[in-house]
Motif scaffolding. Structure first.
Motif, PDB file in Angstrom:
ATOM      1  N   ALA A  12      -0.530  37.347  -0.520  1.00  0.00           N
ATOM      2  CA  ALA A  12       0.233  37.757  -1.705  1.00  0.00           C
ATOM      3  C   ALA A  12       0.990  36.565  -2.296  1.00  0.00           C
ATOM      4  O   ALA A  12       1.016  36.387  -3.521  1.00  0.00           O
ATOM      5  CB  ALA A  12       1.199  38.885  -1.352  1.00  0.00           C
ATOM      6  N   ALA A  13       1.577  35.745  -1.439  1.00  0.00           N
ATOM      7  CA  ALA A  13       2.288  34.552  -1.926  1.00  0.00           C
ATOM      8  C   ALA A  13       1.315  33.598  -2.597  1.00  0.00           C
ATOM      9  O   ALA A  13       1.602  33.042  -3.667  1.00  0.00           O
ATOM     10  CB  ALA A  13       2.999  33.858  -0.770  1.00  0.00           C
ATOM     11  N   ASP A  14       0.153  33.405  -1.993  1.00  0.00           N
ATOM     12  CA  ASP A  14      -0.864  32.507  -2.536  1.00  0.00           C
ATOM     13  C   ASP A  14      -1.378  33.017  -3.885  1.00  0.00           C
ATOM     14  O   ASP A  14      -1.514  32.241  -4.840  1.00  0.00           O
ATOM     15  CB  ASP A  14      -2.011  32.379  -1.533  1.00  0.00           C
ATOM     16  CG  ASP A  14      -2.908  31.183  -1.795  1.00  0.00           C
ATOM     17  OD1 ASP A  14      -2.397  30.142  -2.252  1.00  0.00           O
ATOM     18  OD2 ASP A  14      -4.109  31.295  -1.534  1.00  0.00           O
ATOM     19  N   PHE A  19      -2.590  31.065  -7.578  1.00  0.00           N
ATOM     20  CA  PHE A  19      -3.585  31.647  -8.474  1.00  0.00           C
ATOM     21  C   PHE A  19      -2.970  32.314  -9.702  1.00  0.00           C
ATOM     22  O   PHE A  19      -3.674  32.826 -10.559  1.00  0.00           O
ATOM     23  CB  PHE A  19      -4.483  32.632  -7.717  1.00  0.00           C
ATOM     24  CG  PHE A  19      -5.394  31.951  -6.758  1.00  0.00           C
ATOM     25  CD1 PHE A  19      -6.574  31.363  -7.196  1.00  0.00           C
ATOM     26  CD2 PHE A  19      -5.067  31.859  -5.410  1.00  0.00           C
ATOM     27  CE1 PHE A  19      -7.418  30.721  -6.305  1.00  0.00           C
ATOM     28  CE2 PHE A  19      -5.902  31.220  -4.511  1.00  0.00           C
ATOM     29  CZ  PHE A  19      -7.082  30.650  -4.965  1.00  0.00           C
ATOM     30  N   LYS A  20      -1.635  32.331  -9.766  1.00  0.00           N
ATOM     31  CA  LYS A  20      -0.893  32.828 -10.930  1.00  0.00           C
ATOM     32  C   LYS A  20      -1.280  34.261 -11.327  1.00  0.00           C
ATOM     33  O   LYS A  20      -1.342  34.599 -12.499  1.00  0.00           O
ATOM     34  CB  LYS A  20      -1.093  31.899 -12.139  1.00  0.00           C
ATOM     35  CG  LYS A  20      -0.825  30.437 -11.870  1.00  0.00           C
ATOM     36  CD  LYS A  20       0.634  30.182 -11.612  1.00  0.00           C
ATOM     37  CE  LYS A  20       0.881  28.686 -11.485  1.00  0.00           C
ATOM     38  NZ  LYS A  20       1.928  28.358 -10.581  1.00  0.00           N
ATOM     39  N   ARG A  25       0.207  42.963 -11.679  1.00  0.00           N
ATOM     40  CA  ARG A  25      -1.075  43.274 -11.049  1.00  0.00           C
ATOM     41  C   ARG A  25      -1.091  43.041  -9.540  1.00  0.00           C
ATOM     42  O   ARG A  25      -2.110  43.247  -8.895  1.00  0.00           O
ATOM     43  CB  ARG A  25      -2.184  42.436 -11.687  1.00  0.00           C
ATOM     44  CG  ARG A  25      -2.394  42.756 -13.151  1.00  0.00           C
ATOM     45  CD  ARG A  25      -3.477  41.925 -13.772  1.00  0.00           C
ATOM     46  NE  ARG A  25      -4.713  42.008 -12.988  1.00  0.00           N
ATOM     47  CZ  ARG A  25      -5.595  41.024 -12.888  1.00  0.00           C
ATOM     48  NH1 ARG A  25      -5.391  39.891 -13.522  1.00  0.00           N
ATOM     49  NH2 ARG A  25      -6.681  41.164 -12.163  1.00  0.00           N
ATOM     50  N   LEU A  26       0.031  42.612  -8.989  1.00  0.00           N
ATOM     51  CA  LEU A  26       0.055  42.239  -7.581  1.00  0.00           C
ATOM     52  C   LEU A  26       0.940  43.186  -6.761  1.00  0.00           C
ATOM     53  O   LEU A  26       2.137  43.300  -7.007  1.00  0.00           O
ATOM     54  CB  LEU A  26       0.549  40.793  -7.436  1.00  0.00           C
ATOM     55  CG  LEU A  26       0.390  40.122  -6.089  1.00  0.00           C
ATOM     56  CD1 LEU A  26      -1.047  40.177  -5.592  1.00  0.00           C
ATOM     57  CD2 LEU A  26       0.853  38.682  -6.176  1.00  0.00           C
ATOM     58  N   ASP A  46       8.928  38.942  -2.869  1.00  0.00           N
ATOM     59  CA  ASP A  46       9.636  40.042  -3.522  1.00  0.00           C
ATOM     60  C   ASP A  46       9.721  39.871  -5.036  1.00  0.00           C
ATOM     61  O   ASP A  46       9.668  40.853  -5.781  1.00  0.00           O
ATOM     62  CB  ASP A  46      11.030  40.208  -2.908  1.00  0.00           C
ATOM     63  CG  ASP A  46      10.959  40.581  -1.429  1.00  0.00           C
ATOM     64  OD1 ASP A  46       9.921  41.131  -1.012  1.00  0.00           O
ATOM     65  OD2 ASP A  46      11.917  40.316  -0.702  1.00  0.00           O
ATOM     66  N   ASN A  47       9.820  38.633  -5.500  1.00  0.00           N
ATOM     67  CA  ASN A  47       9.899  38.391  -6.945  1.00  0.00           C
ATOM     68  C   ASN A  47       8.535  38.199  -7.601  1.00  0.00           C
ATOM     69  O   ASN A  47       8.419  38.280  -8.819  1.00  0.00           O
ATOM     70  CB  ASN A  47      10.783  37.175  -7.236  1.00  0.00           C
ATOM     71  CG  ASN A  47      12.217  37.424  -6.830  1.00  0.00           C
ATOM     72  OD1 ASN A  47      12.725  38.524  -6.961  1.00  0.00           O
ATOM     73  ND2 ASN A  47      12.872  36.394  -6.318  1.00  0.00           N
ATOM     74  N   GLY A  48       7.506  37.937  -6.792  1.00  0.00           N
ATOM     75  CA  GLY A  48       6.185  37.665  -7.345  1.00  0.00           C
ATOM     76  C   GLY A  48       5.234  38.843  -7.308  1.00  0.00           C
ATOM     77  O   GLY A  48       4.086  38.738  -7.726  1.00  0.00           O
ATOM     78  N   THR A  49       5.696  39.981  -6.779  1.00  0.00           N
ATOM     79  CA  THR A  49       4.841  41.161  -6.694  1.00  0.00           C
ATOM     80  C   THR A  49       5.467  42.326  -7.445  1.00  0.00           C
ATOM     81  O   THR A  49       6.687  42.400  -7.578  1.00  0.00           O
ATOM     82  CB  THR A  49       4.615  41.592  -5.231  1.00  0.00           C
ATOM     83  OG1 THR A  49       5.877  41.878  -4.629  1.00  0.00           O
ATOM     84  CG2 THR A  49       3.910  40.521  -4.431  1.00  0.00           C
ATOM     85  N   ASN A  50       4.606  43.229  -7.906  1.00  0.00           N
ATOM     86  CA  ASN A  50       5.083  44.451  -8.556  1.00  0.00           C
ATOM     87  C   ASN A  50       5.839  45.297  -7.540  1.00  0.00           C
ATOM     88  O   ASN A  50       6.891  45.842  -7.825  1.00  0.00           O
ATOM     89  CB  ASN A  50       3.893  45.217  -9.135  1.00  0.00           C
ATOM     90  CG  ASN A  50       4.309  46.391  -9.969  1.00  0.00           C
ATOM     91  OD1 ASN A  50       5.111  47.199  -9.547  1.00  0.00           O
ATOM     92  ND2 ASN A  50       3.761  46.466 -11.163  1.00  0.00           N
TER      93      ASN A  50
END
Length: 150
Positions: A12-14, A19-20, A25-26, A46-50
């Motif tokens: 998920a971090a990657d 991969f932006k 969508r994540l 936590d900030n990069g996922t829905n």
């Protein structure tokens, strides 16, 4: 489950960072994942996922590893200390269909959703009534003739 949950967290971090993949969508869901990374890494998840959730069965010891560094108010968020990402969903029961669970607040290291002293490997081995360690080996395997794959 377990190492797979840790791998899902790293993936998920990657997907978010390298991969932006857009946050909308994540989604990240893991089961029995140990702590992966520190508080900065947890913030990335936590900030990069829905949404990001970690499902934990009762007294499972693995999600309590590696131990976090004790801080004044729970786990320390220093750079060298392991810290969970994702909100914990805790089943303090046998995880049978319809049994209750607790969504443990909006912080990954919520001390209200765990038993710090009564931990077991047995809780780690059973999730939703499935003995995870033998689930695949007890199933009938598919024998696929490679000549059928073209």
């Amino acid at each position: 489950h377990s190492l797979g949950g840790a791998a899902a967290t790293v993936a998920a971090a990657d997907l978010s960072k390298r991969f932006k993949i857009s946050k909308s969508r994540l989604f990240m869901y893991s089961f029995a994942s140990p702590r992966v990374g520190n508080a900065d890494f947890a913030n990335l998840i936590d900030n990069g996922t829905n949404s990001a959730y970690r499902v934990v069965h009762s007294k499972d010891i693995v999600p309590r590893l590696p131990p976090c560094c004790p801080g004044l108010h729970g786990c320390s968020k220093t750079k060298v200390c392991p810290y969970h990402s994702a909100v914990e969903v805790w089943y303090d029961n046998d995880m049978e269909p319809g049994e209750e669970y607790i969504v443990c607040g909006d912080t990954p290291e919520n001390e209200n959703c765990r038993d710090l002293f009564d931990l077991s490997i047995e809780s780690h081995q059973f999730y939703f009534g499935v003995k995870v360690s033998t689930f695949c080996s007890e199933r009938e395997t598919l024998n696929i003739d490679t000549k059928d794959i073209a």
